[in-house]
Design a protein around this motif. Structure first.
Motif, mmCIF file in Angstrom:
data_model
loop_
_atom_site.group_PDB
_atom_site.id
_atom_site.type_symbol
_atom_site.label_atom_id
_atom_site.label_comp_id
_atom_site.label_asym_id
_atom_site.label_seq_id
_atom_site.Cartn_x
_atom_site.Cartn_y
_atom_site.Cartn_z
ATOM 1 N N THR A 32 0.862 17.561 -12.477
ATOM 2 C CA THR A 32 1.086 16.211 -13.012
ATOM 3 C C THR A 32 0.754 15.155 -11.974
ATOM 4 N N PHE A 33 1.135 15.396 -10.727
ATOM 5 C CA PHE A 33 0.853 14.440 -9.653
ATOM 6 C C PHE A 33 -0.646 14.255 -9.475
ATOM 7 N N PHE A 34 -1.395 15.343 -9.522
ATOM 8 C CA PHE A 34 -2.840 15.216 -9.334
ATOM 9 C C PHE A 34 -3.534 14.645 -10.566
ATOM 10 N N GLU A 35 -2.920 14.733 -11.719
ATOM 11 C CA GLU A 35 -3.431 13.993 -12.879
ATOM 12 C C GLU A 35 -3.297 12.493 -12.627
ATOM 13 N N ASN A 36 -2.169 12.099 -12.030
ATOM 14 C CA ASN A 36 -1.973 10.689 -11.668
ATOM 15 C C ASN A 36 -2.993 10.241 -10.632
ATOM 16 N N LEU A 37 -3.224 11.075 -9.628
ATOM 17 C CA LEU A 37 -4.223 10.727 -8.609
ATOM 18 C C LEU A 37 -5.617 10.618 -9.229
ATOM 19 N N THR A 38 -5.942 11.549 -10.120
ATOM 20 C CA THR A 38 -7.263 11.536 -10.751
ATOM 21 C C THR A 38 -7.464 10.277 -11.577
ATOM 22 N N ALA A 39 -6.412 9.828 -12.253
ATOM 23 C CA ALA A 39 -6.503 8.600 -13.050
ATOM 24 C C ALA A 39 -6.748 7.382 -12.164
ATOM 25 N N LEU A 48 1.202 6.868 3.596
ATOM 26 C CA LEU A 48 1.853 7.927 2.822
ATOM 27 C C LEU A 48 3.324 8.109 3.184
ATOM 28 N N SER A 49 3.880 7.222 3.978
ATOM 29 C CA SER A 49 5.241 7.420 4.474
ATOM 30 C C SER A 49 6.282 7.419 3.352
ATOM 31 N N GLN A 50 6.152 6.509 2.397
ATOM 32 C CA GLN A 50 7.117 6.478 1.289
ATOM 33 C C GLN A 50 6.939 7.691 0.379
ATOM 34 N N LEU A 51 5.702 8.119 0.192
ATOM 35 C CA LEU A 51 5.454 9.330 -0.582
ATOM 36 C C LEU A 51 6.112 10.522 0.098
ATOM 37 N N LYS A 52 5.971 10.616 1.419
ATOM 38 C CA LYS A 52 6.557 11.736 2.153
ATOM 39 C C LYS A 52 8.072 11.766 1.975
ATOM 40 N N SER A 53 8.710 10.618 2.091
ATOM 41 C CA SER A 53 10.161 10.556 1.949
ATOM 42 C C SER A 53 10.602 11.015 0.557
ATOM 43 N N SER A 54 9.927 10.522 -0.475
ATOM 44 C CA SER A 54 10.277 10.897 -1.849
ATOM 45 C C SER A 54 10.001 12.377 -2.104
ATOM 46 N N PHE A 55 8.885 12.866 -1.584
ATOM 47 C CA PHE A 55 8.521 14.271 -1.788
ATOM 48 C C PHE A 55 9.508 15.188 -1.074
ATOM 49 N N ASN A 56 9.915 14.831 0.137
ATOM 50 C CA ASN A 56 10.888 15.647 0.868
ATOM 51 C C ASN A 56 12.217 15.719 0.118
ATOM 52 N N ASN A 57 12.647 14.595 -0.456
ATOM 53 C CA ASN A 57 13.880 14.589 -1.253
ATOM 54 C C ASN A 57 13.737 15.487 -2.478
ATOM 55 N N TYR A 58 12.559 15.456 -3.076
ATOM 56 C CA TYR A 58 12.287 16.291 -4.245
ATOM 57 C C TYR A 58 12.366 17.768 -3.877
ATOM 58 N N ILE A 59 11.760 18.144 -2.760
ATOM 59 C CA ILE A 59 11.785 19.534 -2.304
ATOM 60 C C ILE A 59 13.217 19.980 -2.056
ATOM 61 N N GLU A 60 14.003 19.104 -1.455
ATOM 62 C CA GLU A 60 15.398 19.431 -1.153
ATOM 63 C C GLU A 60 16.199 19.692 -2.427
ATOM 64 N N GLN A 61 15.881 18.944 -3.487
ATOM 65 C CA GLN A 61 16.617 19.072 -4.741
ATOM 66 C C GLN A 61 16.137 20.233 -5.613
ATOM 67 N N GLU A 115 0.826 -1.213 0.000
ATOM 68 C CA GLU A 115 0.000 0.000 0.000
ATOM 69 C C GLU A 115 0.857 1.259 0.000
ATOM 70 N N GLN A 116 1.899 1.265 0.821
ATOM 71 C CA GLN A 116 2.778 2.425 0.874
ATOM 72 C C GLN A 116 3.465 2.657 -0.466
ATOM 73 N N SER A 117 3.816 1.579 -1.140
ATOM 74 C CA SER A 117 4.530 1.705 -2.410
ATOM 75 C C SER A 117 3.639 2.258 -3.514
ATOM 76 N N ILE A 118 2.328 2.113 -3.386
ATOM 77 C CA ILE A 118 1.411 2.609 -4.420
ATOM 78 C C ILE A 118 1.515 4.122 -4.544
ATOM 79 N N PHE A 119 1.519 4.817 -3.397
ATOM 80 C CA PHE A 119 1.600 6.274 -3.461
ATOM 81 C C PHE A 119 2.994 6.738 -3.886
ATOM 82 N N LYS A 120 4.013 5.956 -3.551
ATOM 83 C CA LYS A 120 5.353 6.271 -4.058
ATOM 84 C C LYS A 120 5.397 6.073 -5.575
ATOM 85 N N THR A 121 4.665 5.066 -6.071
ATOM 86 C CA THR A 121 4.598 4.836 -7.514
ATOM 87 C C THR A 121 3.948 6.021 -8.220
ATOM 88 N N PHE A 122 2.898 6.596 -7.615
ATOM 89 C CA PHE A 122 2.287 7.803 -8.192
ATOM 90 C C PHE A 122 3.335 8.918 -8.282
#
Length: 218
Positions: free
Chosen positions: A91-98, A120-133, A55-62
């Motif tokens: 783009t992310f919310f297009e993925n969520l809408t799909a 949402l823990s894996q999503l949070k980790s990936s999103f935080n890394n994205y913000i940092e970059q 389940e956690q990986s699904i939101f990371k996949t989005f």
């Protein structure tokens, strides 16, 4: 019928999402899940240790799908941090809408507690890394400890903003979720306006200059 010899993460995610949307609950067990989709139970554990991990990986996949699409765009590469984040949101919310039916299933009953959801823990980790970059301009505090606090505050505030936007989207009943698009644009622009460091940095630089000159005159 011979059992499937190869099962990918993508296969498991598709099987799992289809199951919960058809039955409105998670599979009773990994054994039953594997049997229903004609593969050996051990194949599941090659990728995930539990349904919770899946389940956690699904939101990371989005997130990963969004990031992959953006990275293929030459136009996106030329954007500043503000417009990159706007592009990410749209783009992310297009993925969520799909995949809205699944997202509503996964988060719809927990809209008030999304911040603490393990889902949402894996999503949070990936999103935080994205913000940092992204390289968002912040105050040059010239102290590692203060800059770490500032960067942590940026990550937490942008994560909270994403959660608020997801909740807004879950509640949005407008055609094509057009109100969410408006909310994204206004909230991202407001956020960047609030952290615009140029005026404040100028004030700090002026203060430093005046202090230096006062010391010299004395």
């Amino acid at each position: 019928m011979a059992k499937k010899k190869t099962i990918s993460k993508s296969d498991l995610i598709t099987f799992f999402m289809d199951h919960v949307l058809m039955h409105d609950h998670k599979p009773k067990s990994v054994y039953a899940f594997a049997k229903a989709h004609n593969f050996d139970e051990a194949k599941f554990y090659e990728h995930y240790g539990s349904f919770e991990a899946l389940e956690q990986s699904i939101f990371k996949t989005f997130f990963d799908n969004t990031h992959s699409i953006l990275n293929k765009s030459e136009e996106y590469q030329s954007f500043d941090a503000r417009n990159k984040l706007l592009s990410f949101y749209f783009t992310f919310f297009e993925n969520l809408t799909a995949n809205r039916s699944y997202v509503v299933y996964a988060l719809g009953n927990h809209k008030e507690q999304m911040k603490s959801l393990k889902t949402l823990s894996q999503l949070k980790s990936s999103f935080n890394n994205y913000i940092e970059q992204l390289g968002i301009n912040m105050l040059d505090l010239k102290q590692d400890r203060l800059e770490k606090i500032q960067n942590r505050g940026l990550k937490e505030s942008t994560w909270l903003q994403l959660l608020i936007t997801i909740k807004f989207w879950l509640d949005d009943t407008s055609p094509s979720f057009e109100k969410t698009d408006i909310f994204i644009e206004k909230s991202i622009n407001t956020g960047f306006d609030l952290i615009d460091t140029t005026p404040l940095q100028s004030i700090i630089d002026l203060g430093k200059f005046m202090i230096r000159e006062k010391i010299r005159m004395n």
